[in-house]
Design a protein around this motif. Sequence first.
Motif, mmCIF file in Angstrom:
data_model
loop_
_atom_site.group_PDB
_atom_site.id
_atom_site.type_symbol
_atom_site.label_atom_id
_atom_site.label_comp_id
_atom_site.label_asym_id
_atom_site.label_seq_id
_atom_site.Cartn_x
_atom_site.Cartn_y
_atom_site.Cartn_z
ATOM 1 N N VAL A 251 6.553 -1.148 -5.367
ATOM 2 C CA VAL A 251 5.975 -2.075 -4.614
ATOM 3 C C VAL A 251 4.922 -3.019 -5.285
ATOM 4 C CG1 VAL A 251 4.275 -2.265 -2.581
ATOM 5 C CG2 VAL A 251 6.071 -0.510 -2.467
ATOM 6 N N ILE A 252 4.019 -2.275 -6.206
ATOM 7 C CA ILE A 252 3.318 -2.969 -7.080
ATOM 8 C C ILE A 252 3.759 -4.123 -8.031
ATOM 9 C CG2 ILE A 252 1.404 -2.642 -8.994
ATOM 10 C CD1 ILE A 252 0.755 0.027 -7.394
ATOM 11 N N LEU B 258 4.815 -6.945 -6.051
ATOM 12 C CA LEU B 258 3.649 -7.804 -5.729
ATOM 13 C C LEU B 258 3.261 -8.496 -6.838
ATOM 14 C CD1 LEU B 258 1.489 -8.596 -3.616
ATOM 15 C CD2 LEU B 258 0.205 -6.775 -4.594
ATOM 16 N N PHE B 259 3.271 -7.889 -8.219
ATOM 17 C CA PHE B 259 2.932 -8.635 -9.377
ATOM 18 C C PHE B 259 4.081 -9.651 -9.801
ATOM 19 C CE2 PHE B 259 0.169 -5.131 -11.667
ATOM 20 C CZ PHE B 259 -0.745 -5.552 -10.653
ATOM 21 N N ALA C 97 5.876 -11.316 -7.486
ATOM 22 C CA ALA C 97 5.763 -12.392 -6.583
ATOM 23 C C ALA C 97 4.659 -13.247 -6.879
ATOM 24 C CB ALA C 97 5.710 -11.911 -5.036
ATOM 25 N N VAL C 98 3.518 -12.858 -7.247
ATOM 26 C CA VAL C 98 2.331 -13.395 -7.596
ATOM 27 C C VAL C 98 2.488 -14.277 -8.625
ATOM 28 C CG1 VAL C 98 -0.014 -13.493 -8.286
ATOM 29 C CG2 VAL C 98 0.876 -12.025 -6.254
#
Length: 198
Positions: free
Chosen positions: A70-71, A74-75, A77-78
């Motif tokens: 999940v992390i 997130l990284f 996508a950002v």
Amino acid sequence: MLDLYSPGTSVLHRLSPGVKMLSMALGATLLFLNQSLLITAAATLGILALYPVARLPLTKAAAQLRPLLVIFALFFAVQWYFESLTLAAYVVLRLAALILLASLVTLTTRSSDMIDTMTRGLRHLKPLGVHPEKVSLAISLALRFIPVLAQITTEVREAQKVRGLERSVIAVAMPMAIRAIKIADDISDAIDSRGYRS
């Protein structure tokens, strides 16, 4: 004290803790200095190739990364949104490589050996007011944080999945909190037993 060491007789298991820790530090530094996605991908594959050398299944390597997906997402996508797809892949691959490298050292080296090695190395700084035992223990615990987090998360999720509670935040969070408290107690006992309290 919690130890993720996986017993074995491989070349990496028999290698000196100091050599492994220096190699890890050098590898991590090179990964941060490097800016190439291709080299980072090659380095990640190279680290993965060391798991069979250590006679550790690749499923063990996957287990170190699974709780952090999940992390990673997130990284990725950002970075993709604000920068580029290439940079997103580079950042995630570099993070994965660092985790796999730290986990490999953790899995092939006993906690006590790591602490003793760091303590011996830091004794040269004692005249400067450095407390070798405290510093080496702190570094050792830091090196183990991510693998421990990965192990706890995986175990809790698998247990709750069996019970059909994987979607319940409370059902997942409570056991993790209890395990975290237990680990804190174990660490506190380890510090006390070594006489590190000031």
